[in-house]
Design a protein around this motif. Structure first.
Motif, mmCIF file in Angstrom:
data_model
loop_
_atom_site.group_PDB
_atom_site.id
_atom_site.type_symbol
_atom_site.label_atom_id
_atom_site.label_comp_id
_atom_site.label_asym_id
_atom_site.label_seq_id
_atom_site.Cartn_x
_atom_site.Cartn_y
_atom_site.Cartn_z
ATOM 1 N N ASP A 1 65.891 41.910 45.005
ATOM 2 C CA ASP A 1 64.697 42.319 45.745
ATOM 3 C C ASP A 1 64.434 41.387 46.923
ATOM 4 N N ARG A 2 64.653 40.093 46.731
ATOM 5 C CA ARG A 2 64.469 39.140 47.817
ATOM 6 C C ARG A 2 65.468 39.408 48.945
ATOM 7 N N LEU A 3 66.701 39.689 48.574
ATOM 8 C CA LEU A 3 67.725 39.983 49.571
ATOM 9 C C LEU A 3 67.422 41.297 50.286
ATOM 10 N N ARG A 4 66.879 42.256 49.550
ATOM 11 C CA ARG A 4 66.611 43.572 50.121
ATOM 12 C C ARG A 4 65.628 43.488 51.293
ATOM 13 N N VAL A 5 64.718 42.540 51.254
ATOM 14 C CA VAL A 5 63.782 42.354 52.361
ATOM 15 C C VAL A 5 64.558 42.036 53.636
ATOM 16 N N ARG A 6 65.556 41.165 53.525
ATOM 17 C CA ARG A 6 66.384 40.817 54.682
ATOM 18 C C ARG A 6 67.236 42.004 55.121
ATOM 19 N N GLU A 7 67.755 42.756 54.160
ATOM 20 C CA GLU A 7 68.559 43.934 54.499
ATOM 21 C C GLU A 7 67.728 44.951 55.277
ATOM 22 N N LYS A 8 66.504 45.177 54.828
ATOM 23 C CA LYS A 8 65.640 46.142 55.513
ATOM 24 C C LYS A 8 65.322 45.674 56.928
ATOM 25 N N ALA A 9 65.078 44.361 57.084
ATOM 26 C CA ALA A 9 64.805 43.818 58.411
ATOM 27 C C ALA A 9 66.026 43.988 59.314
ATOM 28 N N HIS A 10 67.210 43.791 58.745
ATOM 29 C CA HIS A 10 68.457 43.970 59.493
ATOM 30 C C HIS A 10 68.602 45.426 59.937
ATOM 31 N N THR A 11 68.282 46.348 59.044
ATOM 32 C CA THR A 11 68.345 47.770 59.387
ATOM 33 C C THR A 11 67.384 48.108 60.513
ATOM 34 N N ARG A 12 66.165 47.609 60.421
ATOM 35 C CA ARG A 12 65.163 47.902 61.443
ATOM 36 C C ARG A 12 65.567 47.290 62.786
ATOM 37 N N GLU A 13 66.168 46.102 62.772
ATOM 38 C CA GLU A 13 66.629 45.501 64.018
ATOM 39 C C GLU A 13 67.770 46.331 64.607
ATOM 40 N N GLY A 14 68.637 46.873 63.746
ATOM 41 C CA GLY A 14 69.673 47.771 64.240
ATOM 42 C C GLY A 14 69.085 49.008 64.890
ATOM 43 N N ASP A 15 68.007 49.534 64.317
ATOM 44 C CA ASP A 15 67.318 50.686 64.918
ATOM 45 C C ASP A 15 66.772 50.322 66.301
ATOM 46 N N ALA A 16 66.230 49.121 66.410
ATOM 47 C CA ALA A 16 65.651 48.691 67.679
ATOM 48 C C ALA A 16 66.735 48.501 68.742
ATOM 49 N N ILE A 17 67.880 47.974 68.332
ATOM 50 C CA ILE A 17 68.989 47.800 69.272
ATOM 51 C C ILE A 17 69.507 49.163 69.723
ATOM 52 N N ALA A 18 69.610 50.118 68.786
ATOM 53 C CA ALA A 18 70.046 51.463 69.150
ATOM 54 C C ALA A 18 69.070 52.108 70.132
ATOM 55 N N ALA A 19 67.785 51.851 69.937
ATOM 56 C CA ALA A 19 66.786 52.379 70.865
ATOM 57 C C ALA A 19 66.976 51.788 72.257
ATOM 58 N N ALA A 20 67.327 50.509 72.314
ATOM 59 C CA ALA A 20 67.581 49.870 73.607
ATOM 60 C C ALA A 20 68.829 50.447 74.267
ATOM 61 N N ARG A 21 69.847 50.774 73.466
ATOM 62 C CA ARG A 21 71.046 51.411 74.034
ATOM 63 C C ARG A 21 70.687 52.725 74.707
ATOM 64 N N ARG A 22 69.774 53.474 74.084
ATOM 65 C CA ARG A 22 69.388 54.770 74.647
ATOM 66 C C ARG A 22 68.621 54.639 75.959
ATOM 67 N N ARG A 23 68.223 53.437 76.287
ATOM 68 C CA ARG A 23 67.481 53.193 77.523
ATOM 69 C C ARG A 23 68.312 52.459 78.584
ATOM 70 N N LEU A 24 69.603 52.271 78.317
ATOM 71 C CA LEU A 24 70.471 51.638 79.300
ATOM 72 C C LEU A 24 70.656 52.547 80.518
ATOM 73 N N PRO A 25 70.916 51.962 81.682
ATOM 74 C CA PRO A 25 71.338 52.788 82.815
ATOM 75 C C PRO A 25 72.765 53.270 82.564
ATOM 76 N N MET A 26 73.291 54.091 83.451
ATOM 77 C CA MET A 26 74.663 54.576 83.304
ATOM 78 C C MET A 26 75.388 54.459 84.632
ATOM 79 N N VAL A 27 76.717 54.514 84.569
ATOM 80 C CA VAL A 27 77.526 54.354 85.772
ATOM 81 C C VAL A 27 78.426 55.574 85.931
ATOM 82 N N GLU A 28 78.543 56.068 87.150
ATOM 83 C CA GLU A 28 79.328 57.273 87.400
ATOM 84 C C GLU A 28 80.819 56.985 87.292
ATOM 85 N N VAL A 29 81.541 57.942 86.719
ATOM 86 C CA VAL A 29 82.987 57.877 86.565
ATOM 87 C C VAL A 29 83.577 59.136 87.193
ATOM 88 N N ASP A 30 84.712 59.000 87.836
ATOM 89 C CA ASP A 30 85.347 60.148 88.469
ATOM 90 C C ASP A 30 85.680 61.210 87.419
#
Length: 273
Positions: A32-61
């Motif tokens: 249970d103690r470890l699970r608290v850290r696992e959940k925080a890790h999951t939520r941080e992954g969600d936040a990073i994924a949200a930041a990816r969705r807000r990145l600019p993009m670059v045109e490719v031929d």
């Protein structure tokens, strides 16, 4: 990647140290103690994924040519009518046998089989091989990969790779007749392709690699330079089941116009975290 073979002087798992034994209540309390850290890790992954969705993009031929089953095909056609594309850039040793092809790229690619979930989100997945299509397609057939494979001809490498190198995982967006790169990663960023590592991380002995923080007496058999993906004879691990099934790993003669790979193994720049 470079090959780092299995450490020969490490005891088998049967002789390895074991965790302490506790009653069920103690075990569940620690978990249970470890699970608290696992959940925080999951939520941080969600936040990073949200930041990816807000990145600019670059045109490719969008007309950047690739080589597929029917010959030359522009990048935009690889989307197969979908709006998004994930492409894995597979390293290749031109003129080398299957046993000497990239162990890390084989590890990553061997995990990608079921594409229906990606397709349901309007995403196409494809492999872009560094070497000639004739060799790469035979490797695809030998390994039994289901994803579409393409070769990146030399005149297209700079347009897609730039100052990076093969071994990257890249994402693209198609907007009408235009194509944009929206994200890329490599090194340990590619671990998202391989659930084997995620599953091993849940086991008591983990990945059994030398860099891991493990208790004294835990088995640590492999380095992290490529040998962790190879059999003792040097072949990529995923090839073994294909050979046992009787598949032919002959990649045929090197196609005209290509130069045989002269490096002992791919090294490339230092991988990003």
């Amino acid at each position: 990647m470079t090959n780092q073979p299995t450490e020969p002087d490490i005891s088998a798992i049967a002789d390895a140290a074991r965790p302490t034994v506790a009653d069920r209540a103690t075990f569940e309390s620690e978990l249970d103690r470890l699970r608290v850290r696992e959940k925080a890790h999951t939520r941080e992954g969600d936040a990073i994924a949200a930041a990816r969705r807000r990145l600019p993009m670059v045109e490719v031929d969008p007309q950047t040519p690739l080589i597929g089953t029917d010959g030359s095909v522009p990048l935009i056609d690889v989307f197969d009518g979908r709006s998004q594309l994930i492409a894995y850039f597979h390293m290749w040793h031109t003129g080398r046998p299957a046993a000497e092809q990239c162990e890390g790229c084989t590890f990553n690619t061997s995990h990608i089989n079921e594409l229906a979930y990606l397709h349901s989100r309007d995403v196409t997945y494809a492999v872009f091989a560094e070497g000639p299509y004739e060799e790469a397609s035979r490797y695809r057939d030998f390994m039994g990969y289901t994803a579409a494979w393409y070769s990146v001809p030399p005149n297209s490498v700079d347009r897609l790779i730039g100052d990076r190198y093969f071994g990257i995982l890249a994402c693209y967006l198609r907007d009408g007749g235009q194509v944009y790169e929206t994200y890329w990663t490599t090194g340990r960023g590619n671990e998202t392709m391989a659930p084997s590592y995620g599953l091993l991380d849940r086991t008591v002995y983990g990945r059994q690699e030398l860099w891991e923080d493990s208790p004294q007496g835990w088995p640590q058999r492999w380095g992290s330079q490529g040998g962790q993906f190879r059999l003792a004879d040097g072949r990529p691990m995923a090839q073994l089941s294909r050979l046992q099934a009787g598949r032919d790993d002959d990649l045929g003669p090197m196609p005209d116009g290509w130069t045989a790979c002269s490096c002992p193994l791919h090294t490339g720049p230092t991988a990003r975290n």
